[in-house]
Scaffold this motif. Structure first.
Motif, PDB file in Angstrom:
ATOM      1  N   MET A   1       6.518  -3.318 -15.015  1.00 55.30           N
ATOM      2  CA  MET A   1       5.462  -3.056 -14.044  1.00 55.30           C
ATOM      3  C   MET A   1       5.565  -4.011 -12.859  1.00 55.30           C
ATOM      4  SD  MET A   1       2.895  -1.216 -13.412  1.00 55.30           S
ATOM      5  CE  MET A   1       1.466  -1.180 -12.421  1.00 55.30           C
ATOM      6  N   ARG A   2       5.902  -5.257 -13.130  1.00 52.65           N
ATOM      7  CA  ARG A   2       5.967  -6.240 -12.065  1.00 52.65           C
ATOM      8  C   ARG A   2       7.038  -5.883 -11.035  1.00 52.65           C
ATOM      9  NH1 ARG A   2       7.739 -12.494 -12.514  1.00 52.65           N
ATOM     10  NH2 ARG A   2       7.797 -12.841 -10.293  1.00 52.65           N
ATOM     11  N   GLY A   3       8.155  -5.319 -11.500  1.00 53.48           N
ATOM     12  CA  GLY A   3       9.225  -4.942 -10.590  1.00 53.48           C
ATOM     13  C   GLY A   3       8.794  -3.850  -9.624  1.00 53.48           C
ATOM     14  N   VAL A   4       8.045  -2.890 -10.123  1.00 54.77           N
ATOM     15  CA  VAL A   4       7.564  -1.795  -9.282  1.00 54.77           C
ATOM     16  C   VAL A   4       6.548  -2.316  -8.273  1.00 54.77           C
ATOM     17  CG1 VAL A   4       6.307   0.389  -9.291  1.00 54.77           C
ATOM     18  CG2 VAL A   4       7.987  -0.079 -11.067  1.00 54.77           C
ATOM     19  N   LEU A   5       5.652  -3.162  -8.745  1.00 60.23           N
ATOM     20  CA  LEU A   5       4.636  -3.717  -7.859  1.00 60.23           C
ATOM     21  C   LEU A   5       5.259  -4.563  -6.757  1.00 60.23           C
ATOM     22  CD1 LEU A   5       1.620  -3.931  -7.330  1.00 60.23           C
ATOM     23  CD2 LEU A   5       1.575  -5.917  -8.833  1.00 60.23           C
ATOM     24  N   SER A   6       6.274  -5.360  -7.097  1.00 63.56           N
ATOM     25  CA  SER A   6       6.911  -6.188  -6.079  1.00 63.56           C
ATOM     26  C   SER A   6       7.633  -5.322  -5.051  1.00 63.56           C
ATOM     27  CB  SER A   6       7.874  -7.180  -6.719  1.00 63.56           C
ATOM     28  OG  SER A   6       8.974  -6.521  -7.291  1.00 63.56           O
ATOM     29  N   ARG A   7       8.193  -4.200  -5.475  1.00 65.60           N
ATOM     30  CA  ARG A   7       8.857  -3.311  -4.519  1.00 65.60           C
ATOM     31  C   ARG A   7       7.863  -2.674  -3.569  1.00 65.60           C
ATOM     32  NH1 ARG A   7      12.907  -0.730  -8.875  1.00 65.60           N
ATOM     33  NH2 ARG A   7      14.378  -2.450  -8.893  1.00 65.60           N
ATOM     34  N   VAL A   8       6.712  -2.282  -4.097  1.00 62.95           N
ATOM     35  CA  VAL A   8       5.687  -1.678  -3.254  1.00 62.95           C
ATOM     36  C   VAL A   8       5.162  -2.698  -2.237  1.00 62.95           C
ATOM     37  CG1 VAL A   8       3.354  -0.709  -3.266  1.00 62.95           C
ATOM     38  CG2 VAL A   8       5.035   0.064  -4.930  1.00 62.95           C
ATOM     39  N   ILE A   9       4.875  -3.896  -2.707  1.00 64.05           N
ATOM     40  CA  ILE A   9       4.374  -4.935  -1.797  1.00 64.05           C
ATOM     41  C   ILE A   9       5.451  -5.325  -0.799  1.00 64.05           C
ATOM     42  CG2 ILE A   9       3.545  -7.307  -1.660  1.00 64.05           C
ATOM     43  CD1 ILE A   9       2.141  -6.844  -4.328  1.00 64.05           C
ATOM     44  N   GLY A  10       6.698  -5.426  -1.235  1.00 61.08           N
ATOM     45  CA  GLY A  10       7.794  -5.739  -0.311  1.00 61.08           C
ATOM     46  C   GLY A  10       7.952  -4.682   0.767  1.00 61.08           C
ATOM     47  N   ALA A  11       7.825  -3.425   0.391  1.00 60.63           N
ATOM     48  CA  ALA A  11       7.916  -2.344   1.379  1.00 60.63           C
ATOM     49  C   ALA A  11       6.752  -2.398   2.352  1.00 60.63           C
ATOM     50  CB  ALA A  11       7.944  -0.995   0.671  1.00 60.63           C
ATOM     51  N   ALA A  12       5.564  -2.705   1.847  1.00 62.89           N
ATOM     52  CA  ALA A  12       4.393  -2.791   2.721  1.00 62.89           C
ATOM     53  C   ALA A  12       4.514  -3.966   3.689  1.00 62.89           C
ATOM     54  CB  ALA A  12       3.124  -2.911   1.889  1.00 62.89           C
ATOM     55  N   ARG A  41      10.878 -14.710  -6.424  1.00 70.14           N
ATOM     56  CA  ARG A  41      11.242 -16.081  -6.784  1.00 70.14           C
ATOM     57  C   ARG A  41      10.024 -17.001  -6.835  1.00 70.14           C
ATOM     58  NH1 ARG A  41      15.694 -14.179  -4.162  1.00 70.14           N
ATOM     59  NH2 ARG A  41      17.638 -14.427  -5.283  1.00 70.14           N
ATOM     60  N   MET A  42       9.012 -16.678  -6.056  1.00 76.89           N
ATOM     61  CA  MET A  42       7.800 -17.492  -6.051  1.00 76.89           C
ATOM     62  C   MET A  42       6.873 -17.139  -7.214  1.00 76.89           C
ATOM     63  SD  MET A  42       6.920 -17.623  -2.010  1.00 76.89           S
ATOM     64  CE  MET A  42       5.426 -18.546  -2.228  1.00 76.89           C
ATOM     65  N   GLY A  43       7.128 -16.040  -7.877  1.00 76.58           N
ATOM     66  CA  GLY A  43       6.316 -15.641  -9.023  1.00 76.58           C
ATOM     67  C   GLY A  43       5.000 -15.020  -8.597  1.00 76.58           C
ATOM     68  N   PRO A  44       3.969 -15.233  -9.390  1.00 72.89           N
ATOM     69  CA  PRO A  44       2.669 -14.619  -9.092  1.00 72.89           C
ATOM     70  C   PRO A  44       2.086 -15.073  -7.749  1.00 72.89           C
ATOM     71  CG  PRO A  44       2.710 -15.428 -11.338  1.00 72.89           C
ATOM     72  CD  PRO A  44       3.964 -15.906 -10.675  1.00 72.89           C
ATOM     73  N   LEU A  45       2.367 -16.294  -7.351  1.00 72.24           N
ATOM     74  CA  LEU A  45       1.873 -16.783  -6.060  1.00 72.24           C
ATOM     75  C   LEU A  45       2.473 -15.976  -4.915  1.00 72.24           C
ATOM     76  CD1 LEU A  45       0.282 -18.832  -4.374  1.00 72.24           C
ATOM     77  CD2 LEU A  45       2.301 -20.295  -4.437  1.00 72.24           C
ATOM     78  N   GLY A  46       3.744 -15.676  -5.000  1.00 68.71           N
ATOM     79  CA  GLY A  46       4.390 -14.884  -3.964  1.00 68.71           C
ATOM     80  C   GLY A  46       3.829 -13.484  -3.878  1.00 68.71           C
ATOM     81  N   MET A  47       3.568 -12.894  -5.033  1.00 70.77           N
ATOM     82  CA  MET A  47       2.975 -11.554  -5.051  1.00 70.77           C
ATOM     83  C   MET A  47       1.594 -11.576  -4.413  1.00 70.77           C
ATOM     84  SD  MET A  47       5.168  -9.662  -6.457  1.00 70.77           S
ATOM     85  CE  MET A  47       4.749  -8.367  -7.563  1.00 70.77           C
ATOM     86  N   ALA A  48       0.820 -12.607  -4.718  1.00 67.65           N
ATOM     87  CA  ALA A  48      -0.525 -12.718  -4.153  1.00 67.65           C
ATOM     88  C   ALA A  48      -0.457 -12.927  -2.642  1.00 67.65           C
ATOM     89  CB  ALA A  48      -1.282 -13.861  -4.812  1.00 67.65           C
ATOM     90  N   LEU A  49       0.472 -13.751  -2.181  1.00 63.97           N
ATOM     91  CA  LEU A  49       0.605 -13.991  -0.747  1.00 63.97           C
ATOM     92  C   LEU A  49       1.043 -12.732  -0.006  1.00 63.97           C
ATOM     93  CD1 LEU A  49       2.279 -17.517  -0.675  1.00 63.97           C
ATOM     94  CD2 LEU A  49      -0.072 -16.929  -0.067  1.00 63.97           C
ATOM     95  N   GLY A  50       1.979 -11.991  -0.564  1.00 60.87           N
ATOM     96  CA  GLY A  50       2.420 -10.750   0.059  1.00 60.87           C
ATOM     97  C   GLY A  50       1.307  -9.722   0.136  1.00 60.87           C
TER      98      GLY A  50
END
Length: 67
Positions: A1-12, A41-50
């Motif tokens: 799930m995390r991989g899909v979420l990171s791709r969506v946030i990265g695209a946004a 690479r930043m983990g959950p913090l990076g996802m939150a920042l994005g």
């Protein structure tokens, strides 16, 4: 799930950064891929920042349309 979420946030993030210059296309996709790698690479913090960056841009856009 995390991989899909990171791709969506990265695209946004890439799309939001690409809207600055208005040209669209490959540049936004490349920036999104780079941002996605950094967020992973930043983990959950990076996802939150994005996600926070995308939310702030959407809020600002909505606020400017209403004004």
């Amino acid at each position: 799930m995390r991989g899909v979420l990171s791709r969506v946030i990265g695209a946004a993030v890439g799309a939001e950064l690409d809207k600055r210059d208005g040209s669209g296309g490959l540049k936004g996709a490349a920036v999104g891929m780079i941002a996605m790698g950094a967020m992973r690479r930043m983990g959950p913090l990076g996802m939150a920042l994005g996600a926070a960056y995308v939310a702030k841009k959407a809020y600002d856009r909505r606020k400017s349309v209403r004004a």
